[in-house]
Motif scaffolding. Structure first.
Motif, short mmCIF file in Angstrom:
data_model
loop_
_atom_site.label_atom_id
_atom_site.label_comp_id
_atom_site.label_asym_id
_atom_site.label_seq_id
_atom_site.Cartn_x
_atom_site.Cartn_y
_atom_site.Cartn_z
N ASN A 159 0.83 -1.20 0.00
CA ASN A 159 0.00 0.00 0.00
C ASN A 159 0.87 1.25 0.00
O ASN A 159 2.03 1.19 0.37
CB ASN A 159 -0.87 0.04 1.29
CG ASN A 159 -2.00 -0.96 1.26
OD1 ASN A 159 -2.82 -0.98 2.16
ND2 ASN A 159 -2.05 -1.79 0.25
N ASN A 212 2.60 4.34 1.40
CA ASN A 212 3.07 4.67 2.74
C ASN A 212 3.32 3.49 3.67
O ASN A 212 3.33 3.65 4.87
CB ASN A 212 2.10 5.62 3.46
CG ASN A 212 2.32 7.03 3.01
OD1 ASN A 212 3.46 7.50 3.01
ND2 ASN A 212 1.27 7.68 2.61
N CYS A 213 3.45 2.30 3.11
CA CYS A 213 3.72 1.18 3.99
C CYS A 213 5.21 1.06 4.25
O CYS A 213 5.64 0.28 5.10
CB CYS A 213 3.18 -0.12 3.39
SG CYS A 213 4.04 -0.62 1.92
N LYS A 217 7.68 1.08 1.45
CA LYS A 217 8.41 0.49 0.33
C LYS A 217 9.69 1.24 0.01
O LYS A 217 10.76 0.65 -0.12
CB LYS A 217 7.54 0.49 -0.94
CG LYS A 217 6.44 -0.51 -0.95
CD LYS A 217 5.60 -0.37 -2.21
CE LYS A 217 5.13 1.06 -2.45
NZ LYS A 217 4.33 1.62 -1.37
N THR A 218 9.55 2.56 -0.13
CA THR A 218 10.71 3.33 -0.55
C THR A 218 11.79 3.31 0.52
O THR A 218 12.98 3.23 0.22
CB THR A 218 10.28 4.76 -0.90
OG1 THR A 218 9.27 4.68 -1.89
CG2 THR A 218 11.44 5.56 -1.45
N THR A 219 11.37 3.37 1.77
CA THR A 219 12.35 3.30 2.85
C THR A 219 13.10 1.98 2.79
O THR A 219 14.33 1.95 2.89
CB THR A 219 11.63 3.43 4.22
OG1 THR A 219 10.74 4.54 4.16
CG2 THR A 219 12.61 3.60 5.34
N ASN A 267 6.06 -4.60 8.26
CA ASN A 267 6.91 -3.44 8.54
C ASN A 267 6.39 -2.66 9.76
O ASN A 267 5.31 -2.94 10.25
CB ASN A 267 6.93 -2.54 7.29
CG ASN A 267 7.99 -1.47 7.39
OD1 ASN A 267 8.95 -1.60 8.16
ND2 ASN A 267 7.82 -0.40 6.64
N MET A 268 7.16 -1.69 10.16
CA MET A 268 6.82 -0.81 11.28
C MET A 268 6.80 -1.59 12.60
O MET A 268 6.03 -1.26 13.50
CB MET A 268 5.43 -0.14 11.10
CG MET A 268 5.18 0.39 9.73
SD MET A 268 5.55 2.14 9.63
CE MET A 268 5.22 2.44 7.91
N LEU A 280 7.06 0.40 15.75
CA LEU A 280 5.84 1.02 16.29
C LEU A 280 4.98 0.00 17.01
O LEU A 280 4.40 0.28 18.06
CB LEU A 280 5.04 1.66 15.16
CG LEU A 280 5.70 2.84 14.45
CD1 LEU A 280 4.81 3.33 13.33
CD2 LEU A 280 5.99 3.96 15.44
N SER A 315 11.72 -3.62 10.37
CA SER A 315 11.49 -2.19 10.50
C SER A 315 12.39 -1.55 9.45
O SER A 315 13.60 -1.51 9.59
CB SER A 315 11.85 -1.69 11.89
OG SER A 315 11.91 -0.28 11.85
N SER A 369 9.38 13.68 5.05
CA SER A 369 9.68 12.39 5.66
C SER A 369 9.36 12.36 7.14
O SER A 369 9.26 11.29 7.71
CB SER A 369 11.13 11.97 5.38
OG SER A 369 11.99 12.96 5.81
N PRO A 380 1.17 8.66 8.15
CA PRO A 380 2.20 7.87 8.83
C PRO A 380 2.53 8.46 10.19
O PRO A 380 2.36 9.66 10.40
CB PRO A 380 3.40 7.96 7.89
CG PRO A 380 3.17 9.17 7.06
CD PRO A 380 1.69 9.40 7.00
N HIS A 400 7.87 10.92 12.88
CA HIS A 400 9.15 10.44 13.39
C HIS A 400 10.25 11.34 12.87
O HIS A 400 10.06 12.09 11.92
CB HIS A 400 9.41 9.00 12.97
CG HIS A 400 9.50 8.85 11.50
ND1 HIS A 400 10.66 9.05 10.82
CD2 HIS A 400 8.56 8.58 10.59
CE1 HIS A 400 10.42 8.89 9.53
NE2 HIS A 400 9.15 8.62 9.37
#
Ligand code: GDP
Ligand code: MG
Length: 730
Positions: free
Chosen positions: A10, A12-13, A15-17, A114-115, A118, A143, A380, A501, A504
């Motif tokens: 999705n 903002n899940c 992916k790019t990070t 992921n995450m 959190l 993460s 970010s 998101p 952070h």
């Protein structure tokens, strides 16, 4: 043998990070062919033969949004060797909706939750062994931000890709639905490999007509569809969506432990204030004021002055120390040219054309870097998502997205970063609309034109400058409304679904990377399109016929230049706008290099080699040469018409499509012309009582414009299942 691994999930899940963490600086950023969706490819760190692909964020594999089409075509058409399905662990139910579809593709899938950082904080637990068993694929916890577990995830994906073992589809829907799927699978015969049949069968049942393109013979499934629709009293798409959620709920109930009473996280607490109905806008205004103030007025202004007046001007002092004088680039180049005994015309071209032209553009780079750092930071840390959310309600009304606001705000400084900032808008339609309208806002370089007209013809009246901004904003709003009613921008309105998101602290490397990506594409542009156009314009301005012979001209001989000749030809075009003088036409054309040029060109045309920024030396001459209404029409034309080459280059790049580029530029020029004409014609009717064919044309245009603005428009109501399903998941 190289292995291709796609990151799917999705928006903002993370992916790019994850992509950045896995590939480091080994990236190639481009666009998907023919569309404005960004394509990122990279090599897995330490594995030369493993290519990782960052797919656009999507909520489902339905072909509704451009992102979905791109991601889906890639997954079906190119079939990566493995997919890492990234799932936002804090939003697992909604994320699994896409997962259930991805697993049907028959491509090996590994799920990365992921995450986890959190989740750990909030005390939620996911039993990944159980989840993996329920879903039929391997599940790992990661993460992306902290980098935990990502190496393992990547290694597992590589191993999986090599083993070619696809996920086993374990979900089973209602018996009737499964029967229908089985029936369609049989009809598909051997044209689709066994492991992909479920995907195709479901898409056929969902009446997904785009899937048909993938098949040689399309089975007739209307009986199956009808049977299901009768049995469930709903359309098949909704039935299957529903089945997915029923299945997801059971999986989640089985393996995820929610933490009893849901505590408000810090993020939620911040959001209570930041997105509060009353406070949101004032807070936003303050944040933007700070960003704008620092990057345009203080640090940015200082940096630009340093670049323009120092590096490309008279030279500068290192660390401000008197003895450490660094000569300017032009003087260094000039010295070098003299040293090698370069021909006059060539050194003229290099100095006045290339160095001056490209230098003027590069002078913006320091300011842009400052601005981009701020933007990257705001993006970010999670604030931009909130801004888009806050502004969306307002912008939606005239066909733009909340995210369009940022580019426009930046556009008040310079249109180039403004247009480039539109890249944060994922939806293609919204982005195109934003690119087309952002440069209507007066940028910093247009201010001297405003000052010139206000000073020379309106006695410095206070209202001229605000009216320029007003014209810009009105142009954006009207364009939004008019364009959204056209066929090109019609179609499913993109729902504003945006994950907010958790806030952070962004990492320094991410901020710098994002800043550099943007700055670099600007610098590259200065080296290509801008370079070329300055050379051409320099040539047109400096060569011409004097006493019957063609040759290079002195600065005062601009009247004889090729540009003047062209000016004479095109000037009549602007006669209906009240300024059919070739000098005005040439000044407007020179604005294409940089809008600051307009004033300078006037200076040269009126016989001044050097003029103040607002051209006060020739105010009198200008005032005598045309009426105030014509001058205002000239001003408005210059505000709205095609921007400078640098900004046009940005438009071309961001549109990534030559037709759209010309459409955007054509639209801007046409609008500028029409508005300029109406101002002049109606203005002279009021001030001087002049009535003629032009007046009639103006009124016809105004009526047409009003019609376009207010004509009825049916918002396409096929708001897709996508939205429904997301609403259900919430
Ligand atoms: P994309 O839209 O899927 O490419 O998502 P991004 O990589 O842009 O990430 C969206 C947001 O989530 C960013 O603000 C990231 O910093 C943040 N994010 C990504 N991974 C993690 C994680 O593991 N933990 C936390 N706390 N935030 C993350
Ligand atoms: Mg991304």
């Amino acid at each position: 043998m190289s292995v291709k691994i796609a990151l799917a999930g999705n928006p903002n899940c993370g992916k790019t990070t994850l992509f950045n963490a896995l590939t480091g600086s080994n990236q190639f950023v481009g666009n998907w062919p023919g569309v404005t969706v960004e394509k990122k490819e990279g090599k897995l760190k330490g594995h030369k033969d493993v290519v990782i692909m960052d797919l656009p964020g999507i909520y489902s594999l339905s072909p509704y949004t451009l992102e979905e089409v791109v991601a889906r075509n890639y997954l079906i058409g190119e079939r990566p060797d493995a997919i890492i399905n990234i799932v936002d662990g804090t939003n697992i139910e909604r994320n699994l909706y896409l997962s259930t579809q991805i697993m049907e593709l028959g491509i090996p899938v590994i799920m990365a939750i992921n995450m986890m950082d959190l989740l750990e904080k909030s005390g939620e637990k996911i039993d990944i062994a159980k989840l993996g068993k329920d879903l039929g694929c391997e599940v790992v916890e990661i993460s992306a931000l902290k980098g935990t577990g990502i190496k393992k995830a990547a290694e597992k994906a590589v191993a999986l890709a090599q083993s070619k073992k696809s996920a086993e589809v374990v979900h089973s829907f209602d018996k009737k639905v499964e029967d229908a799927i089985d029936a369609v699978k049989v009809m598909l015969g051997s044209q689709v490999p066994e492991e992909q049949k479920r995907f195709f069968a479901i898409k056929l049942l969902e009446r997904d007509d785009k899937i048909v393109e993938q098949l040689n013979t399309v089975p007739d499934v209307s009986n199956e569809i009808k049977a299901l629709e009768d049995a469930f009293d709903d359309d098949t798409e909704s039935i299957i969506t529903n089945e997915r959620y029923v299945y997801i709920s059971s999986v989640v109930a089985d393996s995820c432990k929610k933490n009893g009473a849901k505590k408000l996280t810090t993020s939620d607490k911040i959001d209570r204030i930041v997105t509060n109905r009353w406070l949101a806008l004032p807070i936003f205004a303050v944040v933007m004021f700070i960003v704008y103030y620092v990057s345009v007025s203080t640090v940015g202004d200082w940096a630009t002055t340093w670049a323009n007046d120092g590096v490309f001007g008279d030279g500068w002092h290192l660390f401000g120390i008197k003895s450490l004088f660094i000569p300017s680039v032009p003087s260094i180049v000039e010295g070098a040219l003299n040293a090698v005994g370069c021909a006059d015309w060539l050194s003229g071209l290099i100095l006045d054309g290339i160095v001056a032209g490209v230098g003027a553009v590069l002078g913006f780079v320091p300011q842009m870097l400052v601005l981009f750092i701020f933007l990257a930071f705001l993006e970010s840390c999670g604030y931009m998502a909130r801004v888009a959310f806050i502004m969306d309600r307002i912008f939606r009304k005239f066909g733009l997205s909340g995210k369009s606001f940022i580019p426009m705000l930046i556009g008040t400084g310079c249109g180039v970063p403004g247009v480039m900032a539109s890249r944060t808008i994922e939806n293609d339609r919204d982005r195109k609309m934003t690119i087309m309208t952002t440069t209507f806002i007066p940028c910093g370089a247009k201010l001297p034109i405003i000052a010139l007209i206000a000073g020379a013809l309106f006695n410095g009246a206070w209202w001229v400058a605000p009216s320029a901004y007003f014209v810009g904003i009105a142009a954006i709003i009207c364009s939004g409304i008019i364009l959204k009613k056209t066929k090109m921008f019609a179609g499913e309105p993109a729902p504003f679904v945006m994950e907010l998101p958790a806030y952070h602290m962004p990492t320094v490397s991410n901020v710098l990377r994002s800043m550099w990506e943007r700055a670099w594409s600007f610098i590259k542009k200065a080296g290509t399109i801008i370079l070329l156009s300055t050379i051409i314009l320099w040539f047109l301005m400096n060569f011409g016929w004097v006493d019957g012979s063609f040759g290079m001209l002195e600065a005062e001989q601009l009247n004889d230049s090729i540009l003047a000749a062209i000016g004479n030809v095109i000037a009549p075009i602007f006669a209906p706008l009240g300024w059919g003088d070739w000098k005005m036409a040439v000044a407007a054309v020179s604005g294409l290099i940089a809008k600051e040029n307009v004033v300078g060109t006037f200076g040269i045309l009126f016989g001044f080699a050097e003029v103040a920024e607002d051209g006060s030396e020739f105010w009198g001459q200008l005032a005598n040469s045309l009426p105030a209404v014509a001058a205002y029409s000239f001003l408005v034309f210059n505000l709205l018409c095609a921007p400078c080459f640098a900004a046009m280059g940005a438009i071309k790049r961001e549109m990534n499509n030559i037709k759209w580029f010309f459409f955007a530029i054509g639209y801007q020029c046409l609008l500028a012309y029409v508005v300029g004409l109406c101002i002049y014609q109606v203005g002279t009717l009021i001030t001087a009582g002049t009535f003629g064919i032009g007046t009639v044309v103006a009124f016809v245009l105004i009526i047409g414009f009003i019609y376009l603005l207010f004509r009825p428009y049916k918002e396409s109501n096929t708001l897709n299942v996508n939205v429904k399903s997301i609403a259900k998941a919430k």
